[in-house]
Design a protein around this motif. Structure first.
Motif, mmCIF file in Angstrom:
data_model
loop_
_atom_site.group_PDB
_atom_site.id
_atom_site.type_symbol
_atom_site.label_atom_id
_atom_site.label_comp_id
_atom_site.label_asym_id
_atom_site.label_seq_id
_atom_site.Cartn_x
_atom_site.Cartn_y
_atom_site.Cartn_z
ATOM 1 N N GLY A 269 0.531 -1.200 -0.085
ATOM 2 C CA GLY A 269 -0.177 0.033 0.124
ATOM 3 C C GLY A 269 0.911 1.416 -0.123
ATOM 4 N N ARG A 270 2.199 1.075 -0.126
ATOM 5 C CA ARG A 270 2.813 2.238 0.210
ATOM 6 C C ARG A 270 3.555 2.680 -1.411
ATOM 7 N N ASP A 271 3.296 4.238 -1.635
ATOM 8 C CA ASP A 271 4.030 4.347 -3.016
ATOM 9 C C ASP A 271 3.566 3.528 -4.215
ATOM 10 N N THR A 272 2.530 3.121 -4.140
ATOM 11 C CA THR A 272 1.936 2.253 -5.190
ATOM 12 C C THR A 272 1.924 2.953 -6.604
ATOM 13 N N THR A 273 1.977 4.298 -6.812
ATOM 14 C CA THR A 273 2.000 4.978 -8.121
ATOM 15 C C THR A 273 3.346 5.536 -8.494
ATOM 16 N N GLY A 274 3.726 5.345 -9.727
ATOM 17 C CA GLY A 274 5.104 5.802 -10.060
ATOM 18 C C GLY A 274 6.048 4.744 -9.947
ATOM 19 N N MET A 275 7.570 5.384 -10.031
ATOM 20 C CA MET A 275 8.475 4.477 -9.965
ATOM 21 C C MET A 275 9.402 4.473 -8.528
ATOM 22 N N LEU A 276 8.566 5.128 -7.715
ATOM 23 C CA LEU A 276 9.461 5.391 -6.378
ATOM 24 C C LEU A 276 9.886 4.146 -5.700
ATOM 25 N N ARG A 277 9.039 3.156 -5.475
ATOM 26 C CA ARG A 277 9.198 1.691 -4.832
ATOM 27 C C ARG A 277 8.975 0.561 -5.963
ATOM 28 N N GLN A 278 10.016 0.057 -6.416
ATOM 29 C CA GLN A 278 9.791 -0.943 -7.561
ATOM 30 C C GLN A 278 10.312 -2.327 -7.083
ATOM 31 N N HIS A 279 10.114 -3.422 -7.584
ATOM 32 C CA HIS A 279 10.612 -4.751 -7.336
ATOM 33 C C HIS A 279 12.133 -5.012 -7.947
ATOM 34 N N GLN A 280 12.093 -4.301 -8.925
ATOM 35 C CA GLN A 280 13.665 -4.253 -9.907
ATOM 36 C C GLN A 280 13.849 -2.740 -9.811
ATOM 37 N N PHE A 281 15.132 -2.526 -9.678
ATOM 38 C CA PHE A 281 15.540 -1.050 -9.842
ATOM 39 C C PHE A 281 17.397 -1.256 -9.922
ATOM 40 N N GLU A 282 17.811 0.188 -10.016
ATOM 41 C CA GLU A 282 19.152 0.018 -10.099
ATOM 42 C C GLU A 282 19.752 1.189 -9.181
ATOM 43 N N LYS A 283 20.838 0.841 -8.672
ATOM 44 C CA LYS A 283 21.629 1.759 -7.645
ATOM 45 C C LYS A 283 23.105 1.672 -7.925
ATOM 46 N N VAL A 284 23.812 2.789 -7.695
ATOM 47 C CA VAL A 284 25.042 2.827 -7.822
ATOM 48 C C VAL A 284 25.399 2.842 -6.187
ATOM 49 N N GLU A 285 26.010 1.688 -5.767
ATOM 50 C CA GLU A 285 26.279 1.206 -4.371
ATOM 51 C C GLU A 285 27.842 1.643 -4.256
ATOM 52 N N MET A 286 28.060 2.277 -2.898
ATOM 53 C CA MET A 286 29.310 2.295 -2.293
ATOM 54 C C MET A 286 29.570 1.373 -1.125
ATOM 55 N N VAL A 287 30.883 0.692 -1.086
ATOM 56 C CA VAL A 287 31.328 0.011 -0.002
ATOM 57 C C VAL A 287 32.612 0.290 0.668
ATOM 58 N N SER A 288 32.949 0.592 1.895
ATOM 59 C CA SER A 288 34.172 0.676 2.241
ATOM 60 C C SER A 288 34.359 -0.193 3.505
ATOM 61 N N ILE A 289 35.613 -1.060 3.284
ATOM 62 C CA ILE A 289 36.131 -1.894 4.152
ATOM 63 C C ILE A 289 37.368 -1.231 4.855
ATOM 64 N N THR A 290 37.343 -1.337 6.134
ATOM 65 C CA THR A 290 38.393 -0.552 6.805
ATOM 66 C C THR A 290 38.910 -1.388 7.806
ATOM 67 N N ASP A 291 39.812 -0.741 8.772
ATOM 68 C CA ASP A 291 40.157 -1.322 10.074
ATOM 69 C C ASP A 291 39.411 -0.641 11.064
ATOM 70 N N ALA A 292 39.712 -1.274 12.444
ATOM 71 C CA ALA A 292 38.756 -1.083 13.506
ATOM 72 C C ALA A 292 38.722 0.422 13.858
ATOM 73 N N ASP A 293 39.833 1.346 13.638
ATOM 74 C CA ASP A 293 40.002 2.623 13.789
ATOM 75 C C ASP A 293 39.256 3.653 13.184
ATOM 76 N N SER A 294 39.019 3.377 11.890
ATOM 77 C CA SER A 294 38.768 4.228 10.717
ATOM 78 C C SER A 294 37.228 4.431 10.410
ATOM 79 N N GLY A 295 36.441 3.561 11.098
ATOM 80 C CA GLY A 295 35.004 3.756 10.413
ATOM 81 C C GLY A 295 34.188 4.590 10.570
ATOM 82 N N VAL A 296 34.267 5.469 11.768
ATOM 83 C CA VAL A 296 33.463 6.587 12.035
ATOM 84 C C VAL A 296 33.879 7.814 10.827
#
Length: 430
Positions: A269-296
């Motif tokens: 029932g949420r955002d049923t019109t338009g393309m705001l909430r879709q089953h298939q979509f695209e993202k540009v995703e960022m991931v960082s892997i750090t040591d224990a002291d650098s995360g924040v």
């Protein structure tokens, strides 16, 4: 996943942190199961020592010709073997139960995270840009005249059902241009490494980043047992699954453009019109892997990377820190970036940037060897959208809409659109 030793040492702190998230205290349940498991392991070890002693004594009895004692001790050895096998099997079951329980407990928030129950208690950190004023009433993206020829929900519904869209023509090209622009920005300005990943993964990868077991209904699984990724956070983070890396190789900053798949099981029932909430979509995703002291510090840096995309596109936004009750399962702290959508006259989420500490790394058994020597430590992981491509398309269309049904396009996209500066009212690039 949580460190059982940390729970043993600080059960009250563990419960207090869970309570801050709006959950129930769990240390008593966890520690009771842990104590039962440890007691069974200890009993098996005691039985093993008794078996070894009886076996040694049996050898001595045989050597001195005491057949009766030899037979009694042989029988005792056999009984102990049976007992040890039973105890070890029970200990293994208890270990699985403990691991399953720990797998379902959310991460603990940082002390700096504001306490609250839901999105109404999130705290705004900043705003950038001023929402445009219009001489007309702005409409949502799918109502703009120039967009309608290139955004086909009816055909998509015939092809795949609800919550899919077919993009074509100029709108499809604009969608592609946004993804390419984001990638180029992150690679050239922010120093992220471009990565192309599979969209089908093994179950262990979904377990590693926390999508399973708790949120299986939110994702799609194939008949063969693979899972469709809900975001390339899954693949990028799991590049260190089971690995021991050198601290000197950290941080690892990755970016990927991928298809993403979500069942949206909890959003009926949420955002049923338009393309705001879709089953298939695209993202540009960022991931960082750090040591224990650098995360924040890395979390602040990653937030800035996502904000830079919106600034380059001249899209007004605000950044909020999620309260304890609104954070995702695996996060210790999350910044949401919300872009202004004139058609809805409100800010809507376009990126979530989360610092997970070693929560995912424990599930993945991903560690690093400290430069100064010493025992290997778990890596710390972060993830964030940079950005959700479809939602960025929505924001560009709604913020750039003109009264005649055309759309003014951001200048930074012109090189990706053959120099075009607008989407005409009849759906062409000009």
């Amino acid at each position: 996943m949580h460190d059982i030793r940390a729970i043993r040492e600080n059960p009250d702190e563990f419960d207090a942190a869970l309570t801050r998230r709006g959950g129930d205290a769990m240390s008593a349940q966890v520690l009771a199961l842990d104590a039962e498991r440890r007691a069974m392991i200890a009993a098996a070890e005691t039985a093993q020592a008794e078996q070894n002693r009886a076996s040694k004594d049996a050898g001595a009895a045989k050597g001195r010709g005491d057949d009766a004692e030899f037979q009694r001790l042989r029988q005792l050895v056999t009984e102990k073997k049976t007992d040890i096998a039973r105890m070890q099997a029970e200990a293994a079951l208890l270990d699985d139960r403990l691991r399953d329980l720990l797998m379902q407990i959310p991460n603990l928030p940082l002390d700096s995270v504001p306490e609250g129950r839901d999105e109404d208690d999130n705290v705004e950190l900043k705003r950038w840009g001023t929402p445009a004023t219009f001489d007309f009433t702005p409409v949502e993206h799918f109502e703009i005249a120039g967009v309608r020829p290139g955004m086909d929900f009816e055909t998509a519904a015939r092809l795949s059902g609800s919550r899919f869209v077919l993009l074509k023509g100029a709108v499809a090209r604009l969608h592609r241009a946004l993804a390419q622009f984001m990638l180029d920005l992150h690679i050239t300005r922010h120093g992220l490494e471009e990565t192309w990943t599979p969209v089908l993964v093994l179950e262990a990868m979904m377990l590693g980043t926390g999508q399973l077991p708790k949120f299986g209904e939110d994702s799609y699984q194939t008949r063969e047992g693979h899972w469709l990724i809900p975001t390339s956070e899954v693949t990028l983070t799991n590049t260190v699954h089971g690995e021991l890396v050198e601290q000197a190789s950290l941080p690892r900053r990755l970016v990927a453009h991928s298809q993403c798949f979500r069942s949206e099981a909890g959003s009926a029932g949420r955002d049923t019109t338009g393309m705001l909430r879709q089953h298939q979509f695209e993202k540009v995703e960022m991931v960082s892997i750090t040591d224990a002291d650098s995360g924040v510090d890395e979390h602040a840096r990653m937030t800035g990377c996502a904000e830079a995309v919106l600034q380059a596109l001249d899209l007004p936004y605000r950044t909020v820190v999620l309260c304890t009750g609104d954070m995702g399962f695996g996060a210790r702290i999350t910044h949401d970036i919300e872009v202004w959508l004139p058609g809805q006259h409100r800010y809507r989420e376009i990126s979530s940037i989360s610092y997970c500490g070693d929560f995912q790394a424990r599930r993945m058994n991903a560690r690093y060897r400290p430069e100064g020597g010493g025992k290997p430590e778990f890596v710390h992981t972060l993830n964030g959208s940079g950005l959700a491509v479809g939602r960025t398309l929505i924001a560009v269309l709604e913020n750039g809409q003109q009264q005649d049904g055309s759309v003014r396009l951001p200048a930074v996209l012109a090189p990706y659109l053959g120099g075009a500066a607008r989407l005409t009212a009849d759906g062409k690039l000009d």
